[in-house]
Design a protein around this motif. Structure first.
Motif, PDB file in Angstrom:
ATOM      1  N   VAL A 345       0.863  -1.171   0.000  1.00  0.00           N
ATOM      2  CA  VAL A 345       0.000   0.000   0.000  1.00  0.00           C
ATOM      3  C   VAL A 345       0.902   1.224   0.000  1.00  0.00           C
ATOM      4  N   GLU A 346       0.691   2.098  -0.950  1.00  0.00           N
ATOM      5  CA  GLU A 346       1.534   3.295  -1.075  1.00  0.00           C
ATOM      6  C   GLU A 346       0.731   4.519  -0.675  1.00  0.00           C
ATOM      7  N   ILE A 347       1.281   5.286   0.234  1.00  0.00           N
ATOM      8  CA  ILE A 347       0.649   6.528   0.685  1.00  0.00           C
ATOM      9  C   ILE A 347       1.536   7.688   0.235  1.00  0.00           C
ATOM     10  N   ARG A 348       0.949   8.610  -0.509  1.00  0.00           N
ATOM     11  CA  ARG A 348       1.676   9.776  -1.002  1.00  0.00           C
ATOM     12  C   ARG A 348       1.056  11.045  -0.422  1.00  0.00           C
ATOM     13  N   ALA A 349       1.940  11.955  -0.051  1.00  0.00           N
ATOM     14  CA  ALA A 349       1.464  13.223   0.510  1.00  0.00           C
ATOM     15  C   ALA A 349       2.467  14.325   0.196  1.00  0.00           C
ATOM     16  N   ARG A 350       1.966  15.506  -0.103  1.00  0.00           N
ATOM     17  CA  ARG A 350       2.821  16.680  -0.246  1.00  0.00           C
ATOM     18  C   ARG A 350       3.064  17.277   1.133  1.00  0.00           C
ATOM     19  N   TRP A 351       4.343  17.538   1.424  1.00  0.00           N
ATOM     20  CA  TRP A 351       4.657  18.105   2.732  1.00  0.00           C
ATOM     21  C   TRP A 351       4.862  19.609   2.574  1.00  0.00           C
ATOM     22  N   PRO A 352       4.208  20.433   3.363  1.00  0.00           N
ATOM     23  CA  PRO A 352       4.337  21.889   3.199  1.00  0.00           C
ATOM     24  C   PRO A 352       5.776  22.356   3.382  1.00  0.00           C
ATOM     25  N   TYR A 353       6.240  23.128   2.449  1.00  0.00           N
ATOM     26  CA  TYR A 353       7.592  23.687   2.530  1.00  0.00           C
ATOM     27  C   TYR A 353       7.739  24.524   3.799  1.00  0.00           C
ATOM     28  N   GLU A 354       6.688  25.287   4.107  1.00  0.00           N
ATOM     29  CA  GLU A 354       6.730  26.151   5.283  1.00  0.00           C
ATOM     30  C   GLU A 354       6.907  25.338   6.558  1.00  0.00           C
ATOM     31  N   GLY A 355       6.278  24.152   6.611  1.00  0.00           N
ATOM     32  CA  GLY A 355       6.412  23.319   7.793  1.00  0.00           C
ATOM     33  C   GLY A 355       7.836  22.828   7.993  1.00  0.00           C
ATOM     34  N   LEU A 356       8.500  22.412   6.910  1.00  0.00           N
ATOM     35  CA  LEU A 356       9.877  21.965   7.015  1.00  0.00           C
ATOM     36  C   LEU A 356      10.819  23.130   7.301  1.00  0.00           C
ATOM     37  N   ASP A 357      10.484  24.308   6.785  1.00  0.00           N
ATOM     38  CA  ASP A 357      11.283  25.489   7.103  1.00  0.00           C
ATOM     39  C   ASP A 357      11.194  25.788   8.598  1.00  0.00           C
ATOM     40  N   ARG A 358       9.989  25.650   9.136  1.00  0.00           N
ATOM     41  CA  ARG A 358       9.806  25.869  10.578  1.00  0.00           C
ATOM     42  C   ARG A 358      10.556  24.821  11.393  1.00  0.00           C
ATOM     43  N   ALA A 359      10.560  23.581  10.900  1.00  0.00           N
ATOM     44  CA  ALA A 359      11.287  22.520  11.591  1.00  0.00           C
ATOM     45  C   ALA A 359      12.782  22.815  11.629  1.00  0.00           C
ATOM     46  N   CYS A 360      13.332  23.231  10.495  1.00  0.00           N
ATOM     47  CA  CYS A 360      14.770  23.538  10.446  1.00  0.00           C
ATOM     48  C   CYS A 360      15.101  24.707  11.363  1.00  0.00           C
ATOM     49  N   ALA A 361      14.236  25.718  11.390  1.00  0.00           N
ATOM     50  CA  ALA A 361      14.489  26.873  12.246  1.00  0.00           C
ATOM     51  C   ALA A 361      14.498  26.473  13.716  1.00  0.00           C
ATOM     52  N   GLU A 362      13.528  25.647  14.126  1.00  0.00           N
ATOM     53  CA  GLU A 362      13.453  25.237  15.527  1.00  0.00           C
ATOM     54  C   GLU A 362      14.628  24.340  15.904  1.00  0.00           C
ATOM     55  N   LEU A 363      14.974  23.401  15.036  1.00  0.00           N
ATOM     56  CA  LEU A 363      16.085  22.508  15.348  1.00  0.00           C
ATOM     57  C   LEU A 363      17.407  23.270  15.397  1.00  0.00           C
ATOM     58  N   ALA A 364      17.579  24.224  14.489  1.00  0.00           N
ATOM     59  CA  ALA A 364      18.805  25.026  14.506  1.00  0.00           C
ATOM     60  C   ALA A 364      18.896  25.854  15.781  1.00  0.00           C
ATOM     61  N   GLN A 365      17.761  26.373  16.226  1.00  0.00           N
ATOM     62  CA  GLN A 365      17.749  27.147  17.465  1.00  0.00           C
ATOM     63  C   GLN A 365      18.111  26.265  18.653  1.00  0.00           C
ATOM     64  N   ARG A 366      17.597  25.044  18.663  1.00  0.00           N
ATOM     65  CA  ARG A 366      17.943  24.118  19.754  1.00  0.00           C
ATOM     66  C   ARG A 366      19.423  23.771  19.715  1.00  0.00           C
ATOM     67  N   ALA A 367      19.951  23.567  18.512  1.00  0.00           N
ATOM     68  CA  ALA A 367      21.371  23.245  18.384  1.00  0.00           C
ATOM     69  C   ALA A 367      22.228  24.411  18.856  1.00  0.00           C
ATOM     70  N   ARG A 368      21.823  25.636  18.524  1.00  0.00           N
ATOM     71  CA  ARG A 368      22.586  26.807  18.962  1.00  0.00           C
ATOM     72  C   ARG A 368      22.548  26.932  20.482  1.00  0.00           C
ATOM     73  N   ALA A 369      21.371  26.670  21.072  1.00  0.00           N
ATOM     74  CA  ALA A 369      21.253  26.744  22.526  1.00  0.00           C
ATOM     75  C   ALA A 369      22.071  25.667  23.206  1.00  0.00           C
ATOM     76  N   ALA A 370      22.068  24.458  22.625  1.00  0.00           N
ATOM     77  CA  ALA A 370      22.833  23.358  23.220  1.00  0.00           C
ATOM     78  C   ALA A 370      24.328  23.604  23.125  1.00  0.00           C
ATOM     79  N   GLY A 371      24.762  24.261  22.047  1.00  0.00           N
ATOM     80  CA  GLY A 371      26.186  24.509  21.879  1.00  0.00           C
ATOM     81  C   GLY A 371      26.635  25.846  22.432  1.00  0.00           C
ATOM     82  N   GLY A 372      25.725  26.569  23.084  1.00  0.00           N
ATOM     83  CA  GLY A 372      26.096  27.880  23.591  1.00  0.00           C
ATOM     84  C   GLY A 372      27.108  27.815  24.704  1.00  0.00           C
ATOM     85  N   ALA A 373      26.953  26.830  25.590  1.00  0.00           N
ATOM     86  CA  ALA A 373      27.912  26.681  26.691  1.00  0.00           C
ATOM     87  C   ALA A 373      28.974  25.692  26.253  1.00  0.00           C
TER      88      ALA A 373
END
Length: 378
Positions: A345-373
């Protein structure tokens, strides 16, 4: 001798006879051939420059192509090419696997926008990064090309890093870094470096193994073809695979997520229990897309499972509206379509570009916070 050619006056040539020589600035003056013809004797229009022989042009073009090809091959084999070893160290009882391909992720706009500044900051000078590179010979920013994240029970996790990684140096090097920085609770245990809530190892082929406990790290050190059993796709920026155990666990979480959501989520949970395994690829670009393939359990027919999956996708939408939207997942599921493809069974879906952009922004912010100290002890 009077009848020899040497004593006979030499008849002047066109160039030698001043009266017949072309005027200064005449293009014909540079031509070694007769007026109005190129060196090969072919007619040439008056005033046109001397043509380059076709063979010489071809030779130059071939030499240029060969030089570019040699440069490309050199860069590929000595700087970028690597063997995909991380997937070979997925533990034998893993039920959740996600693989990230660094080269393809680097081409995605949100990754470049949000993560590349972090790389620039790290390159600018991080004391810990410099110490790790000096002790292990590893530059994480350029040497790590793939990352595999796996779990055996959604409680024990392991991160596998592959690429152009020096063999046999990482554990000893990190032991030195831990000793120099005074990491509390870290000790050497055979081939592992063990801490309060993590363990570090390195496989014979260079793959780095970082796990939440000693057992899962030891299980990941030997190479195997477990990834084939899981049907983990070989290519793609983000690929994943889940076993029946993982799907059953997700079904339970689905059913308990919203007690007031009626029968929608329990229905989706029941559907997941009819799936033996799942795998898929998230492709990136201007229009990201998710393709997931479900293998039915024994006795289930793909067409029936596909029809029920499509119905479940429709019924779960109202329930998902009550949950936070995780990086565009709600919109992706809203437009998802399920179809039978052979025995799968194949399930296909378009993933919103904006959602992945938000994911990258949040993960990058977490990485910056983790590496701050930088000097903080792990």
């Amino acid at each position: 001798m009077p009848d020899t050619l040497i004593e006979e006056p030499i008849r002047p040539t066109v160039i030698d006879d001043p009266a017949l020589a072309p005027a200064a600035g005449d293009p014909a003056a540079a031509s070694p051939g007769p007026p109005g013809r190129d060196p090969a004797g072919a007619p040439r229009r008056p005033g046109s420059p001397a043509s380059v022989p076709r063979g010489a042009c071809l030779a130059v073009a071939l030499a240029l192509v060969a030089a570019l090809a040699a440069l490309a091959l050199g860069l590929y084999f000595f700087f970028w090419r690597y063997a995909q070893t991380a997937r070979d160290h997925i533990p034998g009882d893993a039920n959740i696997v996600v693989r990230l391909e660094a080269a393809q992720l680097a081409l995605f706009g949100p990754v470049r926008q949000h993560f590349f500044p972090l790389l620039d900051e790290a390159r600018a000078g991080s004391p810990r990064k410099a110490r790790i590179e000096a002790a292990t010979g590893l530059d994480p920013l350029t040497d790590v090309r793939e990352i595999v994240i796996a779990s055996t029970d959604a409680a024990s996790w392991v991160v596998l890093a592959g690429g152009r990684i020096p063999r046999g140096r990482f554990v000893a090097g990190m032991e030195k870094v831990a000793r120099d920085e005074g990491w509390s609770g870290w000790r050497r245990d055979g081939e592992l470096l063990v801490g309060p809530s993590a363990a570090i190892g390195q496989a014979d082929d260079g793959t780095l193994v970082l796990g939440t406990d000693v057992e899962i790290v030891k299980a990941a050190l030997p190479a195997s073809d477990e990834w084939r059993r899981l049907d983990l796709p070989e290519q793609g920026p983000v690929t994943f695979a889940l076993t029946r155990a993982a799907l059953s666990g997700a079904a339970g979480e689905f059913s308990n997520a919203l007690p007031r959501a009626g029968t929608a989520l329990p229905r989706a949970g029941a559907l997941l229990r009819r799936v033996d395994r799942a795998s898929g690829v998230l492709t990136l670009g201007a229009e990201p897309a998710l393709v997931a393939r479900l293998a039915p359990v024994s006795g289930e027919a793909a067409p029936a499972l596909a029809a029920d999956a499509q119905a479940a996708l429709g019924s779960v939408k109202p329930a998902l509206a009550m949950l936070p939207d995780v990086w565009g997942a709600r919109a992706a599921l809203d437009g998802a379509e399920a179809q039978a493809q052979g025995e799968l069974v194949e399930i296909r879906a378009r993933w919103p570009y904006e959602g992945l952009d938000r994911a990258c922004a949040e993960l990058a912010q977490r990485a910056r916070a983790a590496g701050g100290a930088d000097a903080a002890v792990p």
